[in-house]
Design an enzyme around this catalytic site. Sequence first.
Site, PDB file in Angstrom:
ATOM      1  N   SER A  65     -13.063  -3.565  31.305  1.00  8.61           N
ATOM      2  CA  SER A  65     -13.172  -3.943  29.838  1.00  8.61           C
ATOM      3  C   SER A  65     -14.366  -2.968  29.302  1.00  8.61           C
ATOM      4  O   SER A  65     -14.359  -2.977  27.949  1.00  8.61           O
ATOM      5  CB  SER A  65     -14.303  -5.327  29.973  1.00  8.61           C
ATOM      6  OG  SER A  65     -13.609  -6.093  30.612  1.00  8.61           O
ATOM      7  N   HIS A  71      -6.024  -2.222  29.210  1.00  9.96           N
ATOM      8  CA  HIS A  71      -6.850  -3.557  28.824  1.00  9.96           C
ATOM      9  C   HIS A  71      -6.124  -4.571  28.247  1.00  9.96           C
ATOM     10  O   HIS A  71      -5.930  -4.685  27.015  1.00  9.96           O
ATOM     11  CB  HIS A  71      -7.994  -2.800  28.120  1.00  9.96           C
ATOM     12  CG  HIS A  71      -9.113  -3.800  27.914  1.00  9.96           C
ATOM     13  ND1 HIS A  71     -10.128  -3.864  26.897  1.00  9.96           N
ATOM     14  CD2 HIS A  71      -9.620  -5.032  28.791  1.00  9.96           C
ATOM     15  CE1 HIS A  71     -10.986  -4.684  27.059  1.00  9.96           C
ATOM     16  NE2 HIS A  71     -10.568  -5.370  28.039  1.00  9.96           N
ATOM     17  N   GLU A 120      -4.988  -2.846  24.917  1.00  9.55           N
ATOM     18  CA  GLU A 120      -5.923  -1.837  24.381  1.00  9.55           C
ATOM     19  C   GLU A 120      -5.573  -0.767  25.355  1.00  9.55           C
ATOM     20  O   GLU A 120      -5.880  -0.737  26.637  1.00  9.55           O
ATOM     21  CB  GLU A 120      -7.196  -2.157  24.395  1.00  9.55           C
ATOM     22  CG  GLU A 120      -8.063  -1.113  23.688  1.00  9.55           C
ATOM     23  CD  GLU A 120      -9.677  -1.379  23.740  1.00  9.55           C
ATOM     24  OE1 GLU A 120     -10.043  -2.292  24.680  1.00  9.55           O
ATOM     25  OE2 GLU A 120     -10.222  -1.586  22.670  1.00  9.55           O
ATOM     26  N   ASN A 173     -14.783  -4.382  23.170  1.00  9.81           N
ATOM     27  CA  ASN A 173     -15.963  -4.682  23.389  1.00  9.81           C
ATOM     28  C   ASN A 173     -17.097  -3.921  22.604  1.00  9.81           C
ATOM     29  O   ASN A 173     -18.398  -4.457  22.582  1.00  9.81           O
ATOM     30  CB  ASN A 173     -16.059  -4.657  24.713  1.00  9.81           C
ATOM     31  CG  ASN A 173     -15.233  -5.750  25.603  1.00  9.81           C
ATOM     32  OD1 ASN A 173     -15.509  -6.977  25.231  1.00  9.81           O
ATOM     33  ND2 ASN A 173     -14.386  -5.405  26.598  1.00  9.81           N
TER      34      ASN A 173
HETATM   35  N1  CAA Z   1      -1.266 -19.458  29.928  1.00 17.05           N
HETATM   36  C1  CAA Z   1      -0.016 -19.710  29.008  1.00 17.05           C
HETATM   37  N2  CAA Z   1      -0.278 -20.403  27.951  1.00 17.05           N
HETATM   38  C2  CAA Z   1      -1.684 -20.831  27.598  1.00 17.05           C
HETATM   39  C3  CAA Z   1      -2.525 -20.360  28.253  1.00 17.05           C
HETATM   40  C4  CAA Z   1      -2.477 -19.680  29.596  1.00 17.05           C
HETATM   41  N3  CAA Z   1      -3.387 -19.305  30.432  1.00 17.05           N
HETATM   42  N4  CAA Z   1      -3.855 -20.850  27.764  1.00 17.05           N
HETATM   43  C5  CAA Z   1      -3.521 -21.261  26.756  1.00 17.05           C
HETATM   44  N5  CAA Z   1      -2.120 -21.522  26.540  1.00 17.05           N
HETATM   45  C6  CAA Z   1      -1.049 -21.933  25.415  1.00 17.05           C
HETATM   46  C7  CAA Z   1      -1.227 -23.355  25.367  1.00 17.05           C
HETATM   47  O1  CAA Z   1      -0.126 -23.825  26.138  1.00 17.05           O
HETATM   48  C8  CAA Z   1      -1.136 -23.500  23.749  1.00 17.05           C
HETATM   49  O2  CAA Z   1       0.535 -23.399  23.397  1.00 17.05           O
HETATM   50  P1  CAA Z   1       1.052 -24.182  22.040  1.00 17.05           P
HETATM   51  O3  CAA Z   1      -0.168 -23.727  20.970  1.00 17.05           O
HETATM   52  O4  CAA Z   1       2.159 -23.397  21.951  1.00 17.05           O
HETATM   53  O5  CAA Z   1       0.941 -25.498  22.491  1.00 17.05           O
HETATM   54  C9  CAA Z   1      -1.950 -22.310  23.073  1.00 17.05           C
HETATM   55  O6  CAA Z   1      -2.065 -21.332  24.266  1.00 17.05           O
HETATM   56  C10 CAA Z   1      -3.282 -22.815  22.745  1.00 17.05           C
HETATM   57  O7  CAA Z   1      -3.819 -23.412  23.844  1.00 17.05           O
HETATM   58  P2  CAA Z   1      -4.565 -24.976  23.765  1.00 17.05           P
HETATM   59  O8  CAA Z   1      -4.030 -25.856  22.839  1.00 17.05           O
HETATM   60  O9  CAA Z   1      -4.935 -25.147  25.091  1.00 17.05           O
HETATM   61  O10 CAA Z   1      -6.121 -24.662  23.266  1.00 17.05           O
HETATM   62  P3  CAA Z   1      -6.709 -23.986  21.946  1.00 17.05           P
HETATM   63  O11 CAA Z   1      -5.791 -24.015  20.766  1.00 17.05           O
HETATM   64  O12 CAA Z   1      -7.722 -24.039  21.852  1.00 17.05           O
HETATM   65  O13 CAA Z   1      -6.199 -22.219  22.375  1.00 17.05           O
HETATM   66  C11 CAA Z   1      -7.210 -20.141  23.104  1.00 17.05           C
HETATM   67  C12 CAA Z   1      -6.746 -21.604  23.503  1.00 17.05           C
HETATM   68  C13 CAA Z   1      -5.838 -19.446  23.112  1.00 17.05           C
HETATM   69  C14 CAA Z   1      -7.849 -19.644  24.563  1.00 17.05           C
HETATM   70  C15 CAA Z   1      -8.002 -19.955  22.019  1.00 17.05           C
HETATM   71  O14 CAA Z   1      -9.123 -20.911  21.982  1.00 17.05           O
HETATM   72  C16 CAA Z   1      -8.351 -18.453  21.797  1.00 17.05           C
HETATM   73  O15 CAA Z   1      -7.750 -17.823  21.446  1.00 17.05           O
HETATM   74  N6  CAA Z   1      -9.609 -18.233  22.208  1.00 17.05           N
HETATM   75  C17 CAA Z   1     -10.269 -16.825  21.858  1.00 17.05           C
HETATM   76  C18 CAA Z   1      -9.697 -15.969  22.986  1.00 17.05           C
HETATM   77  C19 CAA Z   1     -10.240 -14.532  23.159  1.00 17.05           C
HETATM   78  O16 CAA Z   1     -10.957 -14.269  22.132  1.00 17.05           O
HETATM   79  N7  CAA Z   1      -9.846 -13.935  24.037  1.00 17.05           N
HETATM   80  C20 CAA Z   1     -10.391 -12.702  24.453  1.00 17.05           C
HETATM   81  C21 CAA Z   1     -11.579 -12.573  25.225  1.00 17.05           C
HETATM   82  S1  CAA Z   1     -12.061 -10.867  25.455  1.00 17.05           S
HETATM   83  C22 CAA Z   1     -11.288 -10.400  26.881  1.00 17.05           C
HETATM   84  O17 CAA Z   1     -10.304 -11.168  27.486  1.00 17.05           O
HETATM   85  C23 CAA Z   1     -11.429  -9.028  27.335  1.00 17.05           C
HETATM   86  C24 CAA Z   1     -12.875  -8.570  27.740  1.00 17.05           C
HETATM   87  O18 CAA Z   1     -12.694  -7.431  27.675  1.00 17.05           O
HETATM   88  C25 CAA Z   1     -13.946  -9.309  27.816  1.00 17.05           C
END
Ligand code: CAA
Length: 283
Positions: free
Chosen positions: A119, A140, A152, A190
Site C-alpha cells: 500500500s 496495488h 494502481e 494512500n
Molecule cells: N466479493 C464479492 N462481492 C462483494 C464483496 C466481496 N468481497 N463485498 C461486497 N460485494 C458486493 C455485494 O455483493 C454487493 O453487490 P450488489 O450491489 O450487486 O448487490 C456490493 O458489493 C455492495 O455490497 P453490500 O451491499 O454488501 O454493501 P455496501 O453497499 O455497503 O458496499 C462496499 C460495501 C463495496 C465495501 C462499500 O461500502 C465501499 O465501496 N466501501 C469503500 C471501500 C473502499 O474504499 N475500499 C478501499 C480501501 S483502501 C485499500 O483497500 C487499499 C489500501 O491501500 C489501504
Amino acid sequence: MEVTKFGVVGAGQMGNGIAHVAALAGLEVVLSDVAEGVLQKAMATIAKNMDRQVAKGTVSAAQKDEALARITTTTSLEAFAGCQLVVEAVVEDFAVKAEVFRKLDGLLPESAILASNTSSISITKLAGVTGRPDRFIGMHFFNPVPVMQLVEIVRGIATSAETFQTVEALAKRMGKTPVEVNDFPGFVSNRVLMPMINEAIYAVYEGVATPEAVDAVMKLGMNHPMGPLQLADFIGLDTCLAILKVLYEGFGDPKYRPCPLLVKMVDAGWLGRKSGRGFYQYN
Ligand code: CAA
C-alpha cells in the site's frame, strides 16, 4: 509476455481477493500462505464471495466451480516455480516482504515478473533486494478486490516498459482499470486517503465529535460509501498506522504524524474488523 500461471503470496483479505479475480479471469492461480488453516479459510472466503456474484447473476455456478478448480493452494514458495508473474500480498512490513522477494527471486525463471501489492512501501527499495529490478513492479489492488475497479500500477525507478505493459494488460484482463503512478511514499491512493483517515481520528481524539458523527458527516455530506473511521476499521488499523509511518518517515513532514489515538488502539490490539474491535465493535 502473456501471463497464464499467476502466483499470489499471502491468503489474507487482499491475497484471497486477488486470487478470486485472477481465477475468474481464467488464469491458473497458485495461492500460498504459511499455514494450511489460513489457506482453508481463504478458499472458503473466495467461495462465499463468488456465491454473491452467482446470486447476482454476474457469474454462473459453472464459472464459479471452474474458477475454484483453477486455484491451487500451498504452504511452500517452491510451487511458484512455473509462474510468469507472482504478486506478494503479505503483511505491510518491509523486512517480511523483502524476505519473500529474496526467496522468489532465487526460485523463479529469469523472465518472470515480481509484483508487490504493498500500500505504500517503496517499490524501488523492494526491487533492490532482487536481481531483477527491471521485472519488478507495484500492483496495488483495493478491498474488496472483487468489487473495486482500480489497480494502481506503480513503476519503480528501474521498472521496464515491457514489465509495465504486461502488468497493465493483465489488470485489464482481470476486469480492472489500471492507473499508472510513480514510486513515491503512499503512491497516490494512500497519500490522499490516509491523511483524511488520520484527520478523522484526530477529530475523535480532540473531542470534536464521536466516531459515529465523524462518519455520518463524511457519508451524508460527501457521499462517501463508508465514513473514514469505518473504512479505517475495514482496512485494518495496523495497516493504516504502517502506511502513515511510511508517509511520515518518507516525506519528513509533520502533517503525516500518526494520531496518538491510532497508535494506542493498535498497541491495545484493537485492529478494526479483523480483531473484532476498532472504532466500532464487530461481535
Ligand atoms: N466479493 C464479492 N462481492 C462483494 C464483496 C466481496 N468481497 N463485498 C461486497 N460485494 C458486493 C455485494 O455483493 C454487493 O453487490 P450488489 O450491489 O450487486 O448487490 C456490493 O458489493 C455492495 O455490497 P453490500 O451491499 O454488501 O454493501 P455496501 O453497499 O455497503 O458496499 C462496499 C460495501 C463495496 C465495501 C462499500 O461500502 C465501499 O465501496 N466501501 C469503500 C471501500 C473502499 O474504499 N475500499 C478501499 C480501501 S483502501 C485499500 O483497500 C487499499 C489500501 O491501500 C489501504
